[in-house]
Design a protein around this motif. Structure first.
Motif, PDB file in Angstrom:
ATOM      1  N   LEU A   1     -14.306 -29.933 -11.486  1.00 27.97           N
ATOM      2  CA  LEU A   1     -13.183 -30.390 -12.309  1.00 27.97           C
ATOM      3  C   LEU A   1     -11.914 -30.419 -11.467  1.00 27.97           C
ATOM      4  CD1 LEU A   1     -13.803 -28.418 -15.642  1.00 27.97           C
ATOM      5  CD2 LEU A   1     -14.635 -30.696 -14.997  1.00 27.97           C
ATOM      6  N   ARG A   2     -10.961 -31.184 -11.928  1.00 29.30           N
ATOM      7  CA  ARG A   2      -9.700 -31.289 -11.211  1.00 29.30           C
ATOM      8  C   ARG A   2      -8.770 -30.156 -11.610  1.00 29.30           C
ATOM      9  NH1 ARG A   2      -5.976 -36.827 -11.052  1.00 29.30           N
ATOM     10  NH2 ARG A   2      -4.812 -36.305  -9.170  1.00 29.30           N
ATOM     11  N   GLY A   3      -8.143 -29.534 -10.610  1.00 21.04           N
ATOM     12  CA  GLY A   3      -7.097 -28.541 -10.867  1.00 21.04           C
ATOM     13  C   GLY A   3      -5.739 -29.157 -10.596  1.00 21.04           C
ATOM     14  N   ASN A   4      -4.689 -28.426 -10.939  1.00 23.79           N
ATOM     15  CA  ASN A   4      -3.353 -28.976 -10.687  1.00 23.79           C
ATOM     16  C   ASN A   4      -3.024 -29.024  -9.193  1.00 23.79           C
ATOM     17  OD1 ASN A   4      -3.156 -26.022 -10.898  1.00 23.79           O
ATOM     18  ND2 ASN A   4      -0.969 -26.344 -10.537  1.00 23.79           N
ATOM     19  N   HIS A   5      -3.882 -28.407  -8.344  1.00 20.30           N
ATOM     20  CA  HIS A   5      -3.673 -28.515  -6.893  1.00 20.30           C
ATOM     21  C   HIS A   5      -4.446 -29.671  -6.262  1.00 20.30           C
ATOM     22  CE1 HIS A   5      -1.043 -25.143  -5.747  1.00 20.30           C
ATOM     23  NE2 HIS A   5      -1.463 -24.644  -6.913  1.00 20.30           N
ATOM     24  N   GLU A   6      -5.244 -30.384  -7.043  1.00 21.62           N
ATOM     25  CA  GLU A   6      -5.883 -31.592  -6.511  1.00 21.62           C
ATOM     26  C   GLU A   6      -4.973 -32.782  -6.816  1.00 21.62           C
ATOM     27  OE1 GLU A   6      -7.978 -28.614  -5.727  1.00 21.62           O
ATOM     28  OE2 GLU A   6      -8.155 -28.983  -7.879  1.00 21.62           O
ATOM     29  N   VAL A   7      -3.749 -32.663  -6.341  1.00 21.18           N
ATOM     30  CA  VAL A   7      -2.692 -33.632  -6.631  1.00 21.18           C
ATOM     31  C   VAL A   7      -1.795 -33.754  -5.389  1.00 21.18           C
ATOM     32  CG1 VAL A   7      -0.630 -34.052  -8.035  1.00 21.18           C
ATOM     33  CG2 VAL A   7      -2.704 -33.183  -9.123  1.00 21.18           C
ATOM     34  N   LYS A   8      -1.527 -34.985  -5.021  1.00 24.77           N
ATOM     35  CA  LYS A   8      -0.798 -35.283  -3.785  1.00 24.77           C
ATOM     36  C   LYS A   8       0.534 -34.527  -3.648  1.00 24.77           C
ATOM     37  CE  LYS A   8       0.749 -39.429  -1.332  1.00 24.77           C
ATOM     38  NZ  LYS A   8       0.778 -40.902  -1.384  1.00 24.77           N
ATOM     39  N   SER A   9       1.389 -34.612  -4.685  1.00 29.45           N
ATOM     40  CA  SER A   9       2.723 -34.008  -4.568  1.00 29.45           C
ATOM     41  C   SER A   9       2.637 -32.481  -4.450  1.00 29.45           C
ATOM     42  CB  SER A   9       3.584 -34.398  -5.774  1.00 29.45           C
ATOM     43  OG  SER A   9       2.952 -33.988  -6.970  1.00 29.45           O
ATOM     44  N   VAL A  10       1.605 -31.882  -5.040  1.00 30.41           N
ATOM     45  CA  VAL A  10       1.422 -30.428  -4.945  1.00 30.41           C
ATOM     46  C   VAL A  10       0.905 -30.075  -3.544  1.00 30.41           C
ATOM     47  CG1 VAL A  10       0.183 -28.441  -5.916  1.00 30.41           C
ATOM     48  CG2 VAL A  10       1.071 -30.223  -7.430  1.00 30.41           C
TER      49      VAL A  10
ATOM     50  N   PHE B   1      -9.399 -37.170  -5.132  1.00 24.40           N
ATOM     51  CA  PHE B   1      -8.945 -36.234  -6.179  1.00 24.40           C
ATOM     52  C   PHE B   1      -8.702 -36.940  -7.518  1.00 24.40           C
ATOM     53  CE2 PHE B   1      -6.913 -33.065  -2.916  1.00 24.40           C
ATOM     54  CZ  PHE B   1      -8.190 -32.658  -2.550  1.00 24.40           C
ATOM     55  N   GLN B   2      -8.218 -38.185  -7.469  1.00 21.36           N
ATOM     56  CA  GLN B   2      -7.920 -38.851  -8.744  1.00 21.36           C
ATOM     57  C   GLN B   2      -9.199 -39.186  -9.523  1.00 21.36           C
ATOM     58  OE1 GLN B   2      -5.949 -42.608  -8.653  1.00 21.36           O
ATOM     59  NE2 GLN B   2      -7.650 -43.680  -7.691  1.00 21.36           N
ATOM     60  N   GLU B   3     -10.345 -39.134  -8.868  1.00 15.49           N
ATOM     61  CA  GLU B   3     -11.612 -39.411  -9.550  1.00 15.49           C
ATOM     62  C   GLU B   3     -12.244 -38.159 -10.158  1.00 15.49           C
ATOM     63  OE1 GLU B   3     -12.539 -42.442  -9.984  1.00 15.49           O
ATOM     64  OE2 GLU B   3     -11.149 -43.388  -8.565  1.00 15.49           O
ATOM     65  N   LEU B   4     -11.728 -36.982  -9.813  1.00  6.44           N
ATOM     66  CA  LEU B   4     -12.326 -35.747 -10.345  1.00  6.44           C
ATOM     67  C   LEU B   4     -12.233 -35.718 -11.873  1.00  6.44           C
ATOM     68  CD1 LEU B   4     -10.809 -33.174  -7.816  1.00  6.44           C
ATOM     69  CD2 LEU B   4     -13.260 -33.647  -8.078  1.00  6.44           C
ATOM     70  N   PRO B   5     -13.306 -35.324 -12.569  1.00  2.72           N
ATOM     71  CA  PRO B   5     -13.240 -35.241 -14.029  1.00  2.72           C
ATOM     72  C   PRO B   5     -12.256 -34.161 -14.473  1.00  2.72           C
ATOM     73  CG  PRO B   5     -15.323 -34.357 -13.206  1.00  2.72           C
ATOM     74  CD  PRO B   5     -14.627 -34.980 -12.031  1.00  2.72           C
ATOM     75  N   LEU B   6     -11.735 -34.301 -15.695  1.00  4.14           N
ATOM     76  CA  LEU B   6     -10.656 -33.435 -16.166  1.00  4.14           C
ATOM     77  C   LEU B   6     -11.151 -32.212 -16.925  1.00  4.14           C
ATOM     78  CD1 LEU B   6      -8.278 -36.259 -17.437  1.00  4.14           C
ATOM     79  CD2 LEU B   6      -8.142 -35.027 -15.253  1.00  4.14           C
ATOM     80  N   ALA B   7     -12.303 -32.318 -17.554  1.00  2.00           N
ATOM     81  CA  ALA B   7     -12.764 -31.224 -18.408  1.00  2.00           C
ATOM     82  C   ALA B   7     -14.263 -31.363 -18.628  1.00  2.00           C
ATOM     83  CB  ALA B   7     -12.019 -31.259 -19.740  1.00  2.00           C
ATOM     84  N   ALA B   8     -14.853 -30.296 -19.194  1.00  2.00           N
ATOM     85  CA  ALA B   8     -16.289 -30.309 -19.490  1.00  2.00           C
ATOM     86  C   ALA B   8     -16.512 -29.620 -20.823  1.00  2.00           C
ATOM     87  CB  ALA B   8     -17.071 -29.597 -18.386  1.00  2.00           C
ATOM     88  N   VAL B   9     -17.593 -29.980 -21.489  1.00  2.00           N
ATOM     89  CA  VAL B   9     -17.922 -29.343 -22.762  1.00  2.00           C
ATOM     90  C   VAL B   9     -19.418 -29.071 -22.824  1.00  2.00           C
ATOM     91  CG1 VAL B   9     -18.121 -31.564 -23.995  1.00  2.00           C
ATOM     92  CG2 VAL B   9     -17.632 -29.459 -25.275  1.00  2.00           C
ATOM     93  N   SER B  10     -19.756 -27.885 -23.331  1.00  2.00           N
ATOM     94  CA  SER B  10     -21.135 -27.556 -23.651  1.00  2.00           C
ATOM     95  C   SER B  10     -21.228 -27.581 -25.171  1.00  2.00           C
ATOM     96  CB  SER B  10     -21.478 -26.173 -23.101  1.00  2.00           C
ATOM     97  OG  SER B  10     -22.667 -25.702 -23.701  1.00  2.00           O
ATOM     98  N   SER B  11     -21.707 -28.686 -25.721  1.00  2.00           N
ATOM     99  CA  SER B  11     -21.627 -28.888 -27.177  1.00  2.00           C
ATOM    100  C   SER B  11     -22.441 -27.856 -27.943  1.00  2.00           C
ATOM    101  CB  SER B  11     -22.092 -30.297 -27.535  1.00  2.00           C
ATOM    102  OG  SER B  11     -21.252 -31.228 -26.889  1.00  2.00           O
ATOM    103  N   HIS B  12     -23.672 -27.566 -27.487  1.00  2.00           N
ATOM    104  CA  HIS B  12     -24.513 -26.680 -28.297  1.00  2.00           C
ATOM    105  C   HIS B  12     -24.041 -25.232 -28.249  1.00  2.00           C
ATOM    106  CE1 HIS B  12     -26.591 -25.409 -24.650  1.00  2.00           C
ATOM    107  NE2 HIS B  12     -27.255 -24.524 -25.349  1.00  2.00           N
ATOM    108  N   ARG B  13     -23.254 -24.868 -27.197  1.00  2.00           N
ATOM    109  CA  ARG B  13     -22.698 -23.518 -27.122  1.00  2.00           C
ATOM    110  C   ARG B  13     -21.238 -23.476 -27.571  1.00  2.00           C
ATOM    111  NH1 ARG B  13     -25.827 -22.588 -21.547  1.00  2.00           N
ATOM    112  NH2 ARG B  13     -25.194 -24.750 -21.473  1.00  2.00           N
ATOM    113  N   GLY B  14     -20.660 -24.645 -27.809  1.00  2.00           N
ATOM    114  CA  GLY B  14     -19.257 -24.697 -28.234  1.00  2.00           C
ATOM    115  C   GLY B  14     -18.277 -24.240 -27.169  1.00  2.00           C
TER     116      GLY B  14
END
Ligand SMILES: [Mn+2]
Length: 281
Positions: free
Chosen positions: A108-117, A142-155
């Motif tokens: 996942l992308r963190g706020n440090h996978e950003v050019k200005s940072v 870095f701009q292609e990194l996904p933003l979030a993930a979800v495990s639906s069956h575990r919530g």
């Protein structure tokens, strides 16, 4: 399990951080990541969540040695570069594994996978000194990194920072743009926000830039709307490597072993049935 070659076990620092290899790697990983959705749907098997690694290549290698041959999906919550001693090695190793086994390892992308940072906190000077002119190629990956993930069956919802003011449904994440800078206010908050006890709603965050702190009430409302029971996030340093907020509704992880001082880095294992265990890095 996806077989992986012996490449990274035998790999020396000079190889993983060479310009020739980096040039090829960044093309390959950018292509792989460009095919991933903005919101990853996690498989039903065991999950290992990893917080900030910030250039702690040794911690990342140790984690891989522990978990790569087990039937787990590794979910890294971002902040691979800046601050630490081996930033290029850390991100290049993770990117190589992403290319070899994209289903086994989620980055996942963190706020440090950003050019200005990266221009402010060390990664760009390390890249320029050791590799040469690769800053644009890293920014493109870095701009292609996904933003979030979800495990639906575990919530379980996983994101670097936390929930965002203005985000109602998880599905809205799928429509967020791929940007070099985090210009969309929802994207920015997902990667920058922090949980805070004893407040209501969203409040301004000392980190600035439109980031917010979020309270238990809005967390519970977001969980109800999206059938969630747990938020796993990173982004804050804790001496013990983790902290639980809101009586365990939010778990914050930090997985590198130093941050100007020694830290007991931790990861979180969530089993198929939802049981949780912390392990040291
Ligand atoms: Mn962070």
């Amino acid at each position: 399990m996806t077989p992986v070659n012996d490449f990274f076990w035998a790999m020396h620092q000079a190889e993983v951080s060479s310009p020739e290899w980096t040039e090829d790697l960044l093309v390959r990983v950018t292509k792989v990541l460009s095919h991933e959705p903005r919101l990853i749907h996690l498989p039903e098997g065991p999950l290992v969540f990893v917080g900030d690694t910030h250039g702690d290549w040794e911690a990342t290698k140790s984690l891989l040695a522990q978990y790569w041959d087990s039937p787990t999906t590794l979910v890294f919550l971002g902040d691979y570069v800046d601050r630490g001693p081996h930033q290029i090695e850390n991100i290049n190793l993770l990117f190589e594994l992403k290319c070899q086994a994209p289903e086994r390892i989620i980055l996942l992308r963190g706020n440090h996978e950003v050019k200005s940072v990266n221009q402010r906190y060390g990664f760009y000077s390390e890249v320029t000194d050791k590799l040469g002119d690769f800053t644009e190629a890293y920014a493109a990956s870095f701009q292609e990194l996904p933003l979030a993930a979800v495990s639906s069956h575990r919530g379980v919802f996983a994101v670097h920072g936390g929930i965002a003011e203005g985000l109602e449904r998880l599905e809205e994440i799928e429509e967020l743009p791929r940007e070099v800078e985090l210009e969309h206010p929802i994207t920015f908050q997902l990667l920058w926000n922090d949980p805070k006890e004893n407040i209501q709603g969203f409040r301004p965050n000392f980190r600035g830039g439109g980031s917010r702190v979020f309270g238990r009430d809005v967390t519970e409302r977001f969980f109800e709307e999206n059938d969630l029971t747990l938020l796993v996030r990173a982004h804050e340093v804790f001496e013990q490597g983790y902290r639980e907020f809101f009586d365990g509704l939010v778990i914050s992880l930090f997985s590198c072993r130093h941050y100007g001082r020694p830290i007991q880095g931790k990861v979180l294992l969530i089993g198929s049935d939802g049981d949780r265990q912390y392990f040291s890095v």
